[in-house]
Scaffold this motif. Sequence first.
Motif, PDB file in Angstrom:
ATOM      1  N   SER A 143       0.822  -1.194   0.000  1.00 57.75           N
ATOM      2  CA  SER A 143       0.000   0.000   0.000  1.00 57.75           C
ATOM      3  C   SER A 143       0.863   1.254   0.000  1.00 57.75           C
ATOM      4  CB  SER A 143      -0.901  -0.037   1.234  1.00 57.75           C
ATOM      5  OG  SER A 143      -1.670   1.120   1.284  1.00 57.75           O
ATOM      6  N   GLU A 144       0.364   2.282  -0.679  1.00 58.38           N
ATOM      7  CA  GLU A 144       1.040   3.586  -0.627  1.00 58.38           C
ATOM      8  C   GLU A 144       0.776   4.241   0.715  1.00 58.38           C
ATOM      9  OE1 GLU A 144       2.581   5.397  -3.496  1.00 58.38           O
ATOM     10  OE2 GLU A 144       2.756   3.326  -4.181  1.00 58.38           O
ATOM     11  N   THR A 157      -4.578   1.851   5.329  1.00 57.56           N
ATOM     12  CA  THR A 157      -5.007   0.475   5.071  1.00 57.56           C
ATOM     13  C   THR A 157      -5.223  -0.273   6.378  1.00 57.56           C
ATOM     14  OG1 THR A 157      -3.638   0.519   3.104  1.00 57.56           O
ATOM     15  CG2 THR A 157      -4.413  -1.619   3.822  1.00 57.56           C
ATOM     16  N   ILE A 158      -4.224  -0.192   7.248  1.00 54.57           N
ATOM     17  CA  ILE A 158      -4.295  -0.953   8.492  1.00 54.57           C
ATOM     18  C   ILE A 158      -5.421  -0.420   9.373  1.00 54.57           C
ATOM     19  CG2 ILE A 158      -3.038  -1.479  10.610  1.00 54.57           C
ATOM     20  CD1 ILE A 158      -0.506  -1.518   8.816  1.00 54.57           C
ATOM     21  N   TYR A 159      -5.564   0.915   9.391  1.00 60.09           N
ATOM     22  CA  TYR A 159      -6.631   1.507  10.207  1.00 60.09           C
ATOM     23  C   TYR A 159      -7.980   0.984   9.773  1.00 60.09           C
ATOM     24  CZ  TYR A 159      -9.877   4.894  12.135  1.00 60.09           C
ATOM     25  OH  TYR A 159     -10.928   5.463  12.783  1.00 60.09           O
ATOM     26  N   ALA A 219     -11.190  -6.306   5.161  1.00 59.05           N
ATOM     27  CA  ALA A 219     -10.585  -6.191   3.838  1.00 59.05           C
ATOM     28  C   ALA A 219     -11.463  -5.360   2.914  1.00 59.05           C
ATOM     29  CB  ALA A 219     -10.367  -7.574   3.244  1.00 59.05           C
ATOM     30  N   ARG A 220     -12.783  -5.526   3.067  1.00 62.32           N
ATOM     31  CA  ARG A 220     -13.704  -4.763   2.235  1.00 62.32           C
ATOM     32  C   ARG A 220     -13.569  -3.260   2.488  1.00 62.32           C
ATOM     33  NH1 ARG A 220     -18.533  -8.189   0.059  1.00 62.32           N
ATOM     34  NH2 ARG A 220     -17.342 -10.053   0.475  1.00 62.32           N
ATOM     35  N   SER A 221     -13.521  -2.874   3.770  1.00 64.06           N
ATOM     36  CA  SER A 221     -13.446  -1.430   4.000  1.00 64.06           C
ATOM     37  C   SER A 221     -12.052  -0.903   3.668  1.00 64.06           C
ATOM     38  CB  SER A 221     -13.873  -1.063   5.428  1.00 64.06           C
ATOM     39  OG  SER A 221     -13.106  -1.727   6.360  1.00 64.06           O
ATOM     40  N   ALA A 222     -11.015  -1.746   3.842  1.00 61.30           N
ATOM     41  CA  ALA A 222      -9.681  -1.299   3.425  1.00 61.30           C
ATOM     42  C   ALA A 222      -9.650  -1.080   1.916  1.00 61.30           C
ATOM     43  CB  ALA A 222      -8.636  -2.323   3.830  1.00 61.30           C
ATOM     44  N   MET A 223     -10.401  -1.903   1.192  1.00 59.31           N
ATOM     45  CA  MET A 223     -10.447  -1.749  -0.262  1.00 59.31           C
ATOM     46  C   MET A 223     -11.188  -0.454  -0.634  1.00 59.31           C
ATOM     47  SD  MET A 223     -12.102  -4.354  -3.025  1.00 59.31           S
ATOM     48  CE  MET A 223     -13.756  -4.206  -2.404  1.00 59.31           C
ATOM     49  N   LEU A 224     -12.255  -0.154   0.117  1.00 65.25           N
ATOM     50  CA  LEU A 224     -13.043   1.038  -0.190  1.00 65.25           C
ATOM     51  C   LEU A 224     -12.271   2.317   0.098  1.00 65.25           C
ATOM     52  CD1 LEU A 224     -16.658   0.325   1.076  1.00 65.25           C
ATOM     53  CD2 LEU A 224     -15.909   0.750  -1.247  1.00 65.25           C
ATOM     54  N   TYR A 225     -11.583   2.363   1.242  1.00 59.76           N
ATOM     55  CA  TYR A 225     -10.987   3.622   1.681  1.00 59.76           C
ATOM     56  C   TYR A 225      -9.502   3.715   1.400  1.00 59.76           C
ATOM     57  CZ  TYR A 225     -15.426   3.940   4.107  1.00 59.76           C
ATOM     58  OH  TYR A 225     -16.752   3.977   4.388  1.00 59.76           O
ATOM     59  N   SER A 226      -8.892   2.634   0.937  1.00 57.47           N
ATOM     60  CA  SER A 226      -7.452   2.687   0.683  1.00 57.47           C
ATOM     61  C   SER A 226      -7.169   2.047  -0.667  1.00 57.47           C
ATOM     62  CB  SER A 226      -6.714   1.981   1.814  1.00 57.47           C
ATOM     63  OG  SER A 226      -5.342   2.175   1.647  1.00 57.47           O
ATOM     64  N   ASP A 227      -5.924   1.677  -0.917  1.00 52.59           N
ATOM     65  CA  ASP A 227      -5.554   1.273  -2.274  1.00 52.59           C
ATOM     66  C   ASP A 227      -5.176  -0.202  -2.386  1.00 52.59           C
ATOM     67  OD1 ASP A 227      -3.380   1.492  -0.722  1.00 52.59           O
ATOM     68  OD2 ASP A 227      -2.115   2.474  -2.206  1.00 52.59           O
ATOM     69  N   HIS A 266      -1.013  -5.087  -7.724  1.00 55.67           N
ATOM     70  CA  HIS A 266       0.041  -4.176  -7.268  1.00 55.67           C
ATOM     71  C   HIS A 266       0.971  -3.788  -8.416  1.00 55.67           C
ATOM     72  CE1 HIS A 266       2.718  -2.295  -4.445  1.00 55.67           C
ATOM     73  NE2 HIS A 266       3.727  -3.034  -4.838  1.00 55.67           N
ATOM     74  N   ILE A 267       1.327  -4.758  -9.254  1.00 58.73           N
ATOM     75  CA  ILE A 267       2.320  -4.499 -10.301  1.00 58.73           C
ATOM     76  C   ILE A 267       1.666  -3.910 -11.546  1.00 58.73           C
ATOM     77  CG2 ILE A 267       4.121  -5.533 -11.741  1.00 58.73           C
ATOM     78  CD1 ILE A 267       4.346  -7.734  -9.598  1.00 58.73           C
ATOM     79  N   PHE A 268       0.522  -4.489 -11.956  1.00 62.40           N
ATOM     80  CA  PHE A 268      -0.071  -4.080 -13.224  1.00 62.40           C
ATOM     81  C   PHE A 268      -1.366  -3.294 -13.056  1.00 62.40           C
ATOM     82  CE2 PHE A 268       2.123  -8.155 -13.849  1.00 62.40           C
ATOM     83  CZ  PHE A 268       3.117  -7.728 -14.698  1.00 62.40           C
TER      84      PHE A 268
END
Lengths: 351, 299
Positions: free
Chosen positions: A40-41, A46-48, A311-319, B109-111
Amino acid sequence: MNKKIECYNPVIYMLRSMVGLIFIVFVSLVALVGFSYYLSETPDKTIYYFFNGPFLSLYDFGNMINMAVPLIIGGLGISLAFRSGSMNIGGEGQLYFGALIATLTVIALEPLGRAGAVIAIFVAMMSSGILAGISGVLRYRWNTNVLITSFLISNAVVLIVNYLITGPFDDPLTNLFSTQPIPETAELSYILPPSNLNTSLIVAVAAVFIIHALMYRSRTGFELRMYGDNPRFAKYAGVNVMYYQIMPMFVSGAMYALAGSLSIFGTYHATIKDFSSGMGWNALAVALIARYRPFAVIPAALFFAYIESGARSAMLYSDVTFELSSIVQATVFFLVSSVTLQRLGLKKRRI
Amino acid sequence: MDTVSSLIFSAVTIMTPLLLAATGGLYTELTGMLNIGIEGLMLLGAFSSVVSLHFTHNIVLAILIGTGSSMLLAAVIASITLYLKANVFITGLAANLFASGITTVLSFHIFANKGVVTFPELPQMPVLFERGTEAVPVLGPLLFGHTFFTYLSFILLFLSYVVLYRTPFGFRLRATGLYPKSLISVGLSPKRYQFIAFLISGFFSAVAGAMLSVNLGAFVPNITAGKGWVALVVIFLGQKRPVGLLIASFIFGISEAFSNYAQGIWHIPSDFILAIPYIFTLVAIVFYSIYDYNRQKVE
């Protein structure tokens, strides 16, 4: 005198036996944090959201509990089956198939209203039970490996159900690949709006008590566990081998169908393509973490639901992508059956 | 090419990854471990080799990286199973889950793409003995005109036969499966042989996976699509013997080639075509168990 008399304290024993489990959960969460930092950038974000996401709103919290419901029900069936040595790994297909049968039956029985829904669930449980029972019969008759047959049947059934949903039973009114919606009278009522949590939770909790009573408070359960521990001994003790090779498969298949049809009636309101993808495996993992004890299935299912919704909310709010959860689940899976880790907190047995 | 020749030709193409994975699985199977993780090992091998081929443009290096990563995963399975006393079946499932998760996560992540990742710049795999395919009937499509993976699979099968049945190492490895205590009684560690078998299985599965993705020049999520499981069935059907593996994997190859052909002719829905290998495997397993059951009854 070298021998010491050890006092057996059930509470301390239970706490000690938890040490290994806590260690496993800890390792999997460390893996999660490590992967978040790598992938993650914005790892902090993400962790939060992974850890706190499910508790941020009533909506997320209710959905997390709702996600646990099919895992509890499926996990109970698997607990019973695995405890008796029936390795049913065809849950994916049994759940999906049961859900489709329930949907189609309830639509056909629309004039009956609520009774139609009950009949639909019963029909679904019977058909998935038979689907799983085939593996049991093959095992009884020709000693075919249940693990392989249940898996193969399930994989084929998933594809056939996919065909039925996208082909003959596709609802042209929706953009999704899905069947027609079920009648509104058959929908379960919500307990915690705005979330999807519904009355199927009550069924799940009741099922825990029923399966517990069946496994630990009945003659059937005693024989079932005996057969699971030592089939040869059980055979010589006069246990009906045919019954304990087929019945656990049937029950676990039926429980998977119950899980599938309740998620249709409560949450999805139509069989959507791939709605249950992964549910069967997760229910199996839940049963393994709970070590086949019905009451332990609830926290294990909640843990899995927590990871998924995190994981779902990490996907929504992070990358990050949602599949991060399967890495965490895989870590749990890797370690959960380890005897060494399970006995981590326990004193070494003197032999 | 006429229909029969093209069926045989595509059967050989389909059977190659199965044969490779099954040969690797034979090692673990002979040490008495049911390696469910072949599917995941193949998937990881497929992903890492095609991605490293994309970055290095060196097929040897790519396969080394692919096999390395799969062997690492195999080592994880083996060490948890053997040294932390876990259930081999569950660690194998974990490996499958892990492989499907990590390939998707890394591909994103890569693509920045979770779906099909194509590498159009990758060269086509060179085809060997191309002129022989049409020159010889039946044997031509069977033996000539395939990529080097196919020939590699035959060579590795033969080598495995030699290693397993003609060397002390193979003898001990097979003894591990038959009676582990026999190794302890001569001062050897059965766990060590099981560990090595897992590493070998990881290597073979990765080559099988590499063939799938490199031949395609793309990575498709879940590219192995149950081939690891079919490889396990090939081992059982082949009665855990090298020649049996060859025959069993060819049977699978020809059945899948035929169902692909049938799809084109009769327009069968693709989901049914995808289901055919599973149904076919199921029927094969049931017949095998009936045969085995009757044989044991006679004995």
